[in-house]
Design an enzyme around this catalytic site. Structure first.
Site, PDB file in Angstrom:
ATOM      1  N   ASP A   8       2.406   7.241   4.401  1.00  0.00           N
ATOM      2  CA  ASP A   8       1.011   7.244   3.997  1.00  0.00           C
ATOM      3  C   ASP A   8       0.214   7.779   5.190  1.00  0.00           C
ATOM      4  O   ASP A   8       0.725   7.862   6.308  1.00  0.00           O
ATOM      5  CB  ASP A   8       0.595   5.815   3.623  1.00  0.00           C
ATOM      6  CG  ASP A   8      -0.851   5.726   3.192  1.00  0.00           C
ATOM      7  OD1 ASP A   8      -1.292   6.577   2.398  1.00  0.00           O
ATOM      8  OD2 ASP A   8      -1.552   4.809   3.659  1.00  0.00           O
ATOM      9  N   ASP A  10      -3.851   7.360   5.727  1.00  0.00           N
ATOM     10  CA  ASP A  10      -4.994   6.569   6.176  1.00  0.00           C
ATOM     11  C   ASP A  10      -4.589   5.139   6.527  1.00  0.00           C
ATOM     12  O   ASP A  10      -3.925   4.454   5.735  1.00  0.00           O
ATOM     13  CB  ASP A  10      -6.069   6.549   5.095  1.00  0.00           C
ATOM     14  CG  ASP A  10      -6.567   7.948   4.770  1.00  0.00           C
ATOM     15  OD1 ASP A  10      -6.758   8.746   5.702  1.00  0.00           O
ATOM     16  OD2 ASP A  10      -6.747   8.256   3.566  1.00  0.00           O
TER      17      ASP A  10
END
Length: 225
Positions: A8, A10
């Site tokens: 991922d 953020d």
């Protein structure tokens, strides 16, 4: 057998939310109505943190904002955004984690709910070639139309996009002896559940609790930055 490493973006590889910060940046430079945009952006961000966000509704808002500008103007804004906001958030711990997998010749990809326009330059700055992100529709002049192509890259949508990407490469998840996914959010549990090595990374409280029950490792990249 080659390994697969998924990340991922953020709050995982960077200690900020690039989508939210992009909105704040547009407000700060006066590109959008600051009061109205900031209110809606904050509402969506709170929904994301609570796990109640409708990803299509949010993406229609985010891509609709991008559609207000010609691509040349967006690219100029984004270069400034990278310099002012993203570059300071590219920290050694993230590069070290990526390098560990690069040194092992893993197939590496970032898979993020944030749209490709915002995240492609960030992935490049992190040295990651493959990016799976929400795909904005563009016209013949490469201007963003405001429409989303396909399903959002969030929740179970990340699993769908992963399988579609691997299929385009004539591969499948089972081709990899080990598969890793690093994420901070409980929203990513569907993808964390299908890899062989899920890693809760800078996890929020809900993911941390889930990881504890599942016996998943938890790491915090930015504690000592």
């Amino acid at each position: 057998m080659r390994q697969l490493a998924l990340f991922d973006l953020d709050h995982t590889l960077i200690p900020i939310d690039s989508d939210y910060e992009w909105g704040q940046f547009l407000c700060r430079i006066g590109a959008v109505n600051a009061d109205e945009f900031a209110r809606r952006n904050a509402d969506f961000f709170a929904q994301y943190q609570a796990g109640t966000l409708d990803p299509v509704e949010y993406l229609e808002f985010a891509l609709g904002t991008l559609a207000q500008f010609k691509r040349s103007q967006l690219d100029e804004y984004h270069a400034q955004f990278m310099h002012e906001v993203i570059q300071p958030a590219l920290l050694p711990a993230a590069f070290d984690l990526l390098k560990k997998h690069q040194d092992q010749d893993n197939l590496i990809a970032i898979i993020t709910a944030t749209n490709r326009f915002v995240t492609a330059p960030i992935a490049a700055a992190l040295g990651v070639e493959h990016l799976l992100a929400a795909e904005p529709d563009v016209d013949t002049s490469n201007n963003i139309t405001g429409k989303l192509l396909g399903v959002p890259t969030s929740g179970v949508g990340k699993v769908i996009h992963l399988h579609d990407w691997l299929q385009r490469r004539d591969q499948q998840l089972s081709d990899f002896g080990q598969s890793y996914f690093y994420s901070d959010s409980h929203n990513d549990i569907p993808l964390l559940e299908v890899v062989t090595h899920p890693v809760a990374t800078n996890p929020n409280a809900k993911l941390s609790a889930h990881a504890l029950t599942r016996g998943w490792p938890q790491i915090n990249l930015f504690d000592q930055q």
